[in-house]
Design a protein around this motif. Structure first.
Motif, PDB file in Angstrom:
ATOM      1  N   ALA A  74       5.049  -7.104   0.008  1.00  0.00           N
ATOM      2  CA  ALA A  74       5.790  -7.804  -0.968  1.00  0.00           C
ATOM      3  C   ALA A  74       7.270  -8.119  -0.515  1.00  0.00           C
ATOM      4  O   ALA A  74       7.475  -9.429  -1.083  1.00  0.00           O
ATOM      5  CB  ALA A  74       5.686  -7.268  -2.412  1.00  0.00           C
ATOM      6  N   ALA A 104       3.686 -12.823  -5.538  1.00  0.00           N
ATOM      7  CA  ALA A 104       4.849 -13.108  -6.732  1.00  0.00           C
ATOM      8  C   ALA A 104       5.839 -12.343  -6.241  1.00  0.00           C
ATOM      9  O   ALA A 104       6.057 -11.708  -5.366  1.00  0.00           O
ATOM     10  CB  ALA A 104       4.051 -12.214  -7.992  1.00  0.00           C
ATOM     11  N   GLU A 105       6.878 -12.493  -7.154  1.00  0.00           N
ATOM     12  CA  GLU A 105       8.367 -11.810  -6.735  1.00  0.00           C
ATOM     13  C   GLU A 105       7.872 -10.234  -6.863  1.00  0.00           C
ATOM     14  O   GLU A 105       7.111  -9.909  -7.868  1.00  0.00           O
ATOM     15  CB  GLU A 105       9.298 -12.157  -7.802  1.00  0.00           C
ATOM     16  CG  GLU A 105       9.713 -13.644  -7.726  1.00  0.00           C
ATOM     17  CD  GLU A 105      10.285 -13.929  -6.407  1.00  0.00           C
ATOM     18  OE1 GLU A 105      11.079 -12.873  -5.896  1.00  0.00           O
ATOM     19  OE2 GLU A 105      10.282 -15.136  -5.942  1.00  0.00           O
ATOM     20  N   ALA A 146       9.019  -7.425 -11.218  1.00  0.00           N
ATOM     21  CA  ALA A 146       8.876  -8.321 -12.488  1.00  0.00           C
ATOM     22  C   ALA A 146      10.111  -8.276 -13.214  1.00  0.00           C
ATOM     23  O   ALA A 146      11.047  -7.414 -13.382  1.00  0.00           O
ATOM     24  CB  ALA A 146       7.928  -7.606 -13.205  1.00  0.00           C
ATOM     25  N   MET A 202      -1.795 -16.460  -9.473  1.00  0.00           N
ATOM     26  CA  MET A 202      -0.571 -15.955  -8.650  1.00  0.00           C
ATOM     27  C   MET A 202      -0.707 -14.455  -8.553  1.00  0.00           C
ATOM     28  O   MET A 202      -0.919 -13.747  -9.804  1.00  0.00           O
ATOM     29  CB  MET A 202       0.524 -16.353  -9.245  1.00  0.00           C
ATOM     30  CG  MET A 202       1.770 -16.049  -8.379  1.00  0.00           C
ATOM     31  SD  MET A 202       3.126 -16.813  -8.792  1.00  0.00           S
ATOM     32  CE  MET A 202       3.645 -16.053 -10.522  1.00  0.00           C
ATOM     33  N   ARG A 203      -0.644 -13.848  -7.439  1.00  0.00           N
ATOM     34  CA  ARG A 203      -0.622 -12.358  -7.301  1.00  0.00           C
ATOM     35  C   ARG A 203       0.708 -11.829  -7.871  1.00  0.00           C
ATOM     36  O   ARG A 203       1.719 -12.304  -7.795  1.00  0.00           O
ATOM     37  CB  ARG A 203      -0.877 -12.094  -5.918  1.00  0.00           C
ATOM     38  CG  ARG A 203      -2.146 -12.401  -5.246  1.00  0.00           C
ATOM     39  CD  ARG A 203      -2.217 -12.033  -3.958  1.00  0.00           C
ATOM     40  NE  ARG A 203      -1.115 -12.615  -3.224  1.00  0.00           N
ATOM     41  CZ  ARG A 203      -1.032 -12.531  -1.940  1.00  0.00           C
ATOM     42  NH1 ARG A 203      -2.051 -12.066  -1.050  1.00  0.00           N
ATOM     43  NH2 ARG A 203      -0.238 -13.211  -1.216  1.00  0.00           N
ATOM     44  N   THR A 204       0.539 -10.547  -8.579  1.00  0.00           N
ATOM     45  CA  THR A 204       1.679  -9.612  -8.912  1.00  0.00           C
ATOM     46  C   THR A 204       2.031  -8.665  -7.938  1.00  0.00           C
ATOM     47  O   THR A 204       1.007  -8.301  -7.196  1.00  0.00           O
ATOM     48  CB  THR A 204       1.533  -9.261 -10.567  1.00  0.00           C
ATOM     49  OG1 THR A 204       0.211  -8.281 -10.590  1.00  0.00           O
ATOM     50  CG2 THR A 204       1.101 -10.259 -11.287  1.00  0.00           C
ATOM     51  N   PHE A 205       2.986  -8.008  -8.384  1.00  0.00           N
ATOM     52  CA  PHE A 205       3.626  -7.091  -7.419  1.00  0.00           C
ATOM     53  C   PHE A 205       2.543  -5.952  -7.743  1.00  0.00           C
ATOM     54  O   PHE A 205       2.262  -4.895  -6.913  1.00  0.00           O
ATOM     55  CB  PHE A 205       4.967  -6.652  -7.778  1.00  0.00           C
ATOM     56  CG  PHE A 205       5.114  -5.343  -7.052  1.00  0.00           C
ATOM     57  CD1 PHE A 205       5.433  -5.284  -5.682  1.00  0.00           C
ATOM     58  CD2 PHE A 205       5.585  -4.248  -7.817  1.00  0.00           C
ATOM     59  CE1 PHE A 205       5.860  -4.091  -4.979  1.00  0.00           C
ATOM     60  CE2 PHE A 205       5.927  -2.906  -7.095  1.00  0.00           C
ATOM     61  CZ  PHE A 205       6.092  -2.961  -5.796  1.00  0.00           C
ATOM     62  N   GLY A 206       2.093  -5.631  -8.975  1.00  0.00           N
ATOM     63  CA  GLY A 206       1.217  -4.401  -9.495  1.00  0.00           C
ATOM     64  C   GLY A 206      -0.128  -4.649  -8.598  1.00  0.00           C
ATOM     65  O   GLY A 206      -0.813  -3.648  -8.397  1.00  0.00           O
ATOM     66  N   ASN A 207      -0.717  -5.864  -8.385  1.00  0.00           N
ATOM     67  CA  ASN A 207      -1.905  -6.240  -7.635  1.00  0.00           C
ATOM     68  C   ASN A 207      -1.847  -5.864  -6.336  1.00  0.00           C
ATOM     69  O   ASN A 207      -2.723  -5.111  -6.001  1.00  0.00           O
ATOM     70  CB  ASN A 207      -2.270  -7.728  -7.660  1.00  0.00           C
ATOM     71  CG  ASN A 207      -2.744  -8.066  -9.134  1.00  0.00           C
ATOM     72  OD1 ASN A 207      -2.316  -9.377  -9.536  1.00  0.00           O
ATOM     73  ND2 ASN A 207      -3.227  -7.234 -10.172  1.00  0.00           N
TER      74      ASN A 207
END
Length: 252
Positions: A95, A247-248, A251, A1-6
């Motif tokens: 995002a 992702a949300e 975090a 799952m992609r994160t906000f950082g990615n």
């Protein structure tokens, strides 16, 4: 799952390359027109000086704080930094808004967001207050011009939002695409036209300035923005995984 950082890192990387290429476009297409405008300004100043009879010898012309070579280097630095900042903002917007965009394709979502950003942030202000070359403009009105430009930018974003909201509202009257397109387009146009009528007109271009050179510079400026937003849109669309879950944005 992609994160906000990615998502953010991808936006920063895309923005950097987009800024460099936009700077290259501005250097090739815009710098010659800036040089021509500066030459006109210097020629006008020289003619004014020679036309006046003075008893004392004229003072030496003050050297610019930054040379033209320094300004050309600063062009690439400015577009690169602007591209990085815009890429980061674009990633944050993606995002936050991805779940609200009615498409299953992340690529289409990125392209649609880039198109909306270009129209609201670039095209709407450009049509009301197109940029002028360095030789045009009164330094005493720079604050007024800056404030009105920023107001137009905000109005452009509001117009895009109004168009999207109207398009979705019109869906309750039928699923025909032309109904949603007509409603969204009407809301956008009405918002923009109303703002154009309310905001003051600013025209400081002297009648002696060549119109061809003026519009060549303006279209080069618009082209630079178009290159930047196009590359950010397509670049981000290419880097985003189309079938992975977003992702949300914040975090825990």
């Amino acid at each position: 799952m992609r994160t906000f950082g990615n998502l953010l890192v991808r936006g920063l990387i895309v923005g950097l390359f987009a800024g460099l290429l936009a700077g290259t476009f501005a250097y090739v297409m815009g710098e010659p027109h800036i040089d021509a405008a500066i030459a006109i300004e210097e020629a006008g100043g020289a003619a004014h000086t020679h036309g006046e009879a003075t008893e004392a010898p004229a003072a030496e012309e003050e050297e610019p704080l930054v040379s033209r070579n320094g300004q050309r280097f600063g062009l690439f630095l400015a577009t690169s930094l602007y591209g990085v900042a815009l890429g980061g903002i674009f990633a944050v917007g993606f995002a936050l808004l991805r779940r609200r965009l009615r498409t299953t394709s992340d690529s289409y979502a990125a392209l649609g967001l880039a198109a909306a950003g270009f129209v609201g942030i670039v095209l709407v202000p450009f049509l009301k207050y197109p940029p002028n070359p360095p030789a045009v403009g009164d330094p005493e009105t720079i604050t007024k011009r800056t404030v009105t430009y920023l107001l137009t930018l905000v109005i452009g974003l509001l117009a895009v939002w109004a168009g999207v909201a109207a398009s979705r509202w019109a869906q309750r009257f039928g699923d025909a695409p032309w109904i949603r397109l007509a409603a969204g387009g009407a809301a956008f146009v009405v918002t923009v036209v109303a703002a154009y009528l309310i905001l003051p007109a600013i025209n400081e271009v002297p009648g002696s300035f060549p119109a061809t050179l003026l519009w060549q510079f303006r279209f080069a400026s618009l082209g630079t923005q178009a290159v930047l937003w196009t590359l950010i849109g397509f670049g981000y669309a290419a880097l985003v995984d189309r079938h992975s879950k977003v992702a949300e944005p914040v975090a825990a």
